[in-house]
Design a protein around this motif. Structure first.
Motif, PDB file in Angstrom:
ATOM      1  N   HIS A 102     -22.029  98.464  11.436  1.00  0.00           N
ATOM      2  CA  HIS A 102     -22.787  97.557  12.300  1.00  0.00           C
ATOM      3  C   HIS A 102     -22.304  97.507  13.751  1.00  0.00           C
ATOM      4  O   HIS A 102     -23.107  97.199  14.641  1.00  0.00           O
ATOM      5  N   TYR A 103     -21.022  97.780  13.991  1.00  0.00           N
ATOM      6  CA  TYR A 103     -20.555  97.758  15.379  1.00  0.00           C
ATOM      7  C   TYR A 103     -21.353  98.683  16.294  1.00  0.00           C
ATOM      8  O   TYR A 103     -21.751  98.281  17.395  1.00  0.00           O
ATOM      9  N   PRO A 104     -21.582  99.955  15.908  1.00  0.00           N
ATOM     10  CA  PRO A 104     -22.307 100.834  16.831  1.00  0.00           C
ATOM     11  C   PRO A 104     -23.687 100.314  17.207  1.00  0.00           C
ATOM     12  O   PRO A 104     -24.177 100.588  18.312  1.00  0.00           O
ATOM     13  N   ALA A 105     -24.318  99.552  16.301  1.00  0.00           N
ATOM     14  CA  ALA A 105     -25.652  99.036  16.590  1.00  0.00           C
ATOM     15  C   ALA A 105     -25.638  97.892  17.610  1.00  0.00           C
ATOM     16  O   ALA A 105     -26.694  97.532  18.146  1.00  0.00           O
ATOM     17  N   LEU A 106     -24.463  97.350  17.892  1.00  0.00           N
ATOM     18  CA  LEU A 106     -24.370  96.237  18.832  1.00  0.00           C
ATOM     19  C   LEU A 106     -24.382  96.681  20.288  1.00  0.00           C
ATOM     20  O   LEU A 106     -24.603  95.857  21.181  1.00  0.00           O
ATOM     21  N   PHE A 107     -24.127  97.985  20.527  1.00  0.00           N
ATOM     22  CA  PHE A 107     -23.852  98.421  21.892  1.00  0.00           C
ATOM     23  C   PHE A 107     -24.709  99.618  22.295  1.00  0.00           C
ATOM     24  O   PHE A 107     -25.302 100.299  21.454  1.00  0.00           O
ATOM     25  N   GLU A 108     -24.691  99.875  23.595  1.00  0.00           N
ATOM     26  CA  GLU A 108     -25.256 101.089  24.166  1.00  0.00           C
ATOM     27  C   GLU A 108     -24.238 101.688  25.129  1.00  0.00           C
ATOM     28  O   GLU A 108     -23.268 101.036  25.522  1.00  0.00           O
ATOM     29  N   ALA A 115     -17.392 102.209  19.976  1.00  0.00           N
ATOM     30  CA  ALA A 115     -17.630 101.639  18.647  1.00  0.00           C
ATOM     31  C   ALA A 115     -17.737 102.737  17.600  1.00  0.00           C
ATOM     32  O   ALA A 115     -17.225 102.602  16.476  1.00  0.00           O
ATOM     33  N   LEU A 116     -18.395 103.837  17.924  1.00  0.00           N
ATOM     34  CA  LEU A 116     -18.513 104.959  16.997  1.00  0.00           C
ATOM     35  C   LEU A 116     -17.146 105.578  16.710  1.00  0.00           C
ATOM     36  O   LEU A 116     -16.854 105.964  15.567  1.00  0.00           O
ATOM     37  N   ALA A 117     -16.306 105.665  17.735  1.00  0.00           N
ATOM     38  CA  ALA A 117     -14.963 106.226  17.543  1.00  0.00           C
ATOM     39  C   ALA A 117     -14.141 105.328  16.617  1.00  0.00           C
ATOM     40  O   ALA A 117     -13.403 105.817  15.751  1.00  0.00           O
TER      41      ALA A 117
END
Length: 265
Positions: A102-108, A115-117
């Motif tokens: 869910h973290y990657p979906a919070l950001f751009e 977050a992906l790392a």
């Protein structure tokens, strides 16, 4: 060709993995023994373990309640805190799923890449101890103590595929064979804020889980998510059922001596 008097080179010592333990709020507040057991397990697996003092909640309560704006700064703080380490290990499928899924979906942009790392190096504890840093084999292990059944937390099971790993560890490290629930993949009724919003439905679900556990003949229910375990243990105590509830880290670390979850200290 080396000269005859060349000094033999010692093999380079393999660098220990730098692992940061994400303690989780529930372990910190209600069951610190889970965190200490996790540290011992990671050290036994050959890791160097850090517990960053700056860590906070993963932000899941706000996220699950739709308060995305409140979850974002919490997630940023977690990312910044855990970026320096090789791996992040969490004794919870629920919190692991938050960081991984869910973290990657919070950001751009840049924050999404960070977050992906972080997601790529975050592991639930039993998954890490079977896939990345296996525990040393235990010889002559023999089953002892009460019969055991296992509860699969929804987030670990459905988001991360955590199912075979804890059973493998209990078998190899503790000599335990699981008396399986008839419906092991059914939710226990905790569901984070669900148990507070829908207490009647939640109570029926956890009663069904407890009845299923008792039908196996087990005296001990084990799981990997404290939210589920606190819910199950609390209901078992209200019903005065002869069932202990413990986190898998405590069994694997050889520390089932203290009171079970929900029992007075």
């Amino acid at each position: 060709m080396e000269p005859a008097n060349a000094v033999p080179q010692r093999p380079r010592r393999q660098r220990k993995l730098q692992v940061a333990l994400f303690v989780t709020c529930l372990a910190d507040l209600f069951r610190p023994s889970v965190a200490f057991a996790s540290i011992r397990l990671l050290k036994r697996a050959g890791c160097r373990v850090a517990v960053p003092a700056a860590q906070t909640c993963c932000g899941q309560p706000a996220y699950n309640s739709g308060e995305i704006a409140a979850a974002v700064p919490v997630a940023r703080a977690v990312i910044e805190t855990f970026e320096p380490y090789d791996y992040v290990v969490i004794p919870s499928g629920s919190c692991s799923g938050m960081l991984q899924q869910h973290y990657p979906a919070l950001f751009e942009g840049e924050w999404r890449q960070r977050a992906l790392a972080l997601a790529a190096k975050t592991w639930e504890l039993t998954h890490f101890l079977t896939e990345v840093a296996p525990l040393p084999a235990v010889t002559g292990v023999a089953a002892a103590g009460p019969g055991v059944t296992y509860h699969d937390g929804c987030a670990g099971l459905r988001e991360l595929g955590i199912k075979a790993q804890p059973r493998q560890l209990l078998r190899e490290q503790c000599g335990l064979q699981i008396s399986e629930l008839s419906r092991p993949e059914v939710c226990c009724g905790f569901g984070g804020t669900f148990c507070a919003k829908m207490p009647g439905i939640s109570a029926k679900m956890v009663d069904d889980k407890l009845d299923d556990a008792l039908a196996t003949g087990a005296e001990l229910l084990v799981g990997g998510d404290l939210g589920c375990l606190l819910n199950i243990a609390g209901r078992a105590r209200r019903r005065q059922l002869p069932l202990e509830v413990r986190h898998i880290a405590e069994l694997l670390a050889g520390d089932p001596r203290g009171p079970a979850i929900g029992e007075p200290g």
